[in-house]
Scaffold this motif. Structure first.
Motif, PDB file in Angstrom:
ATOM      1  N   ILE A 242      35.919  10.312 106.871  1.00 21.74           N
ATOM      2  CA  ILE A 242      35.073  11.383 107.403  1.00 21.74           C
ATOM      3  C   ILE A 242      33.779  11.525 106.618  1.00 21.74           C
ATOM      4  N   VAL A 243      33.824  11.360 105.311  1.00 21.69           N
ATOM      5  CA  VAL A 243      32.651  11.577 104.455  1.00 21.69           C
ATOM      6  C   VAL A 243      32.242  10.267 103.799  1.00 21.69           C
ATOM      7  N   ALA A 244      30.996   9.893 104.009  1.00 18.48           N
ATOM      8  CA  ALA A 244      30.444   8.717 103.328  1.00 18.48           C
ATOM      9  C   ALA A 244      29.933   9.168 101.962  1.00 18.48           C
ATOM     10  N   ASP A 249      22.589   3.181  99.400  1.00 17.68           N
ATOM     11  CA  ASP A 249      22.968   2.020 100.204  1.00 17.68           C
ATOM     12  C   ASP A 249      24.313   2.233 100.889  1.00 17.68           C
ATOM     13  N   ASP A 250      25.246   2.900 100.205  1.00 17.84           N
ATOM     14  CA  ASP A 250      26.542   3.192 100.808  1.00 17.84           C
ATOM     15  C   ASP A 250      26.390   4.121 102.016  1.00 17.84           C
ATOM     16  N   ILE A 251      25.536   5.118 101.864  1.00 16.28           N
ATOM     17  CA  ILE A 251      25.291   6.049 102.976  1.00 16.28           C
ATOM     18  C   ILE A 251      24.651   5.309 104.145  1.00 16.28           C
ATOM     19  N   ALA A 252      23.668   4.479 103.846  1.00 13.62           N
ATOM     20  CA  ALA A 252      22.992   3.719 104.898  1.00 13.62           C
ATOM     21  C   ALA A 252      23.964   2.796 105.625  1.00 13.62           C
ATOM     22  N   ALA A 253      24.906   2.229 104.886  1.00 10.50           N
ATOM     23  CA  ALA A 253      25.884   1.344 105.506  1.00 10.50           C
ATOM     24  C   ALA A 253      26.765   2.102 106.501  1.00 10.50           C
ATOM     25  N   HIS A 258      28.109   3.489 112.348  1.00 12.36           N
ATOM     26  CA  HIS A 258      28.110   4.329 113.543  1.00 12.36           C
ATOM     27  C   HIS A 258      27.192   3.754 114.615  1.00 12.36           C
ATOM     28  N   GLN A 259      26.045   3.279 114.203  1.00 13.18           N
ATOM     29  CA  GLN A 259      25.107   2.694 115.167  1.00 13.18           C
ATOM     30  C   GLN A 259      25.708   1.450 115.814  1.00 13.18           C
ATOM     31  N   ASP A 260      26.354   0.615 115.021  1.00 15.65           N
ATOM     32  CA  ASP A 260      26.993  -0.583 115.561  1.00 15.65           C
ATOM     33  C   ASP A 260      28.127  -0.220 116.513  1.00 15.65           C
ATOM     34  N   LEU A 289      16.943   5.503 105.332  1.00 20.17           N
ATOM     35  CA  LEU A 289      17.449   5.795 106.675  1.00 20.17           C
ATOM     36  C   LEU A 289      16.357   5.824 107.724  1.00 20.17           C
ATOM     37  N   LEU A 290      15.125   6.063 107.306  1.00 17.39           N
ATOM     38  CA  LEU A 290      14.019   6.179 108.277  1.00 17.39           C
ATOM     39  C   LEU A 290      13.095   4.982 108.267  1.00 17.39           C
TER      40      LEU A 290
END
Length: 291
Positions: A242-244, A249-253, A258-260, A289-290
């Motif tokens: 549930i929580v990244a 880099d871990d958060i971005a992954a 989710h995008q994939d 992220l942006l």
């Protein structure tokens, strides 16, 4: 449909004075965050809050994640959304939800016995509502909070998409399949910018506790294969799903995962062990992220 980018922020700001909220969203706008999602519980009215947030920004969109269908009648909601969008160049997204038994029956004193039926009826009444004011240039983009199959199907049928909250990546794939290729799937993702497993998970559990005790979320986790013990104890496997947590880099992954899986937009909610606004974390995450 409104353009909100592929990544935004989800943040409750009702605990802070309005002047601080205005300054905060102005800074987020300058950082380039395309959308900020705000909740409705028992504090500020989210339509009022969205209005002064939009007034303090130039480009950023504001979305309700979610406005409760029990807080106002369908015509009031539809007309409020149109009013905001006409005033602020279409920068408002309406997220609606049936909320929870505790907030609905205990706090608002409404009958929560048939939330799905209530949501369908509410959407029908919104679509049929009368509005004699100045229309916005484009219809209001509307999504609903959806976890289970029936609500996901309703989002696909009657709205522009869905806003799943407190879900693992696996649910995003389920949501995408349920709503089809053209609808919005705006998945909320909690994150902790902390690489220490012990303290990161402790921060996560502190915030997760209120949600694991709500039947809507607990039942969804059971459908996804988590056990009652894992949910009750908020075990590591559940925390990590549930929580990244970890580095930028871990958060971005996790966002990419989710995008994939089919998310068109990921709403990142930064958790902290204290009550301070995560301004430092937002600045650190923005380039990754942006970009």
């Amino acid at each position: 449909m409104i353009e909100i980018g592929t990544v935004g922020l989800w943040q409750g700001l009702d605990a802070y004075p309005a002047a601080i909220v205005r300054d905060t969203v102005a800074e987020l706008d300058e950082q380039g965050w395309p959308c900020l999602w705000i909740p409705e519980t028992v504090a500020r009215d989210p339509f009022v809050t969205a209005s002064f947030m939009l007034d303090a920004t130039s480009d950023m969109k504001v979305a309700t994640g979610i406005a409760s269908i029990w807080a106002r009648d369908a015509m009031t909601t539809a007309n409020a959304a149109k009013t905001i969008n006409e005033a602020y160049d279409g920068r408002f997204l309406l997220g609606l939800g049936a909320s929870h038994h505790t907030l609905t029956e205990w706090v608002r004193k409404h009958d929560y016995s048939k939330p799905f039926t209530a949501m369908r009826t509410y959407l029908e009444r919104m679509q049929a509502s009368m509005f004699k004011g100045v229309e916005p240039s484009e219809p209001t983009t509307t999504v609903i909070a959806a976890l289970g199959p029936k609500m996901l199907a309703l989002g696909a049928e009657m709205t522009d998409g869905v806003h799943p909250y407190f879900v693992p990546v696996e649910h995003t794939a389920i949501a995408r399949e349920a709503v089809g290729p053209d609808k919005m799937v705006a998945t909320e993702q909690m994150v902790v910018l902390d690489a220490d497993p012990s303290s990161a998970r402790a921060t996560a559990r502190k915030h997760m506790k209120v949600y694991t005790g709500l039947p809507n979320y607990a039942n969804n986790l059971l459908r996804l294969g988590f056990t009652e013990d894992e949910i009750t104890n908020i075990d590591d496997r559940l925390v990590d799903a549930i929580v990244a947590w970890g580095s930028v880099d871990d958060i971005a992954a996790r966002v990419r995962a989710h995008q994939d899986a089919g998310a068109s937009h990921v709403c990142v909610q930064v958790l902290r062990p204290d009550r301070e606004l995560p301004t430092t974390e937002w600045r650190e995450l923005a380039p990754a992220l942006l970009g």
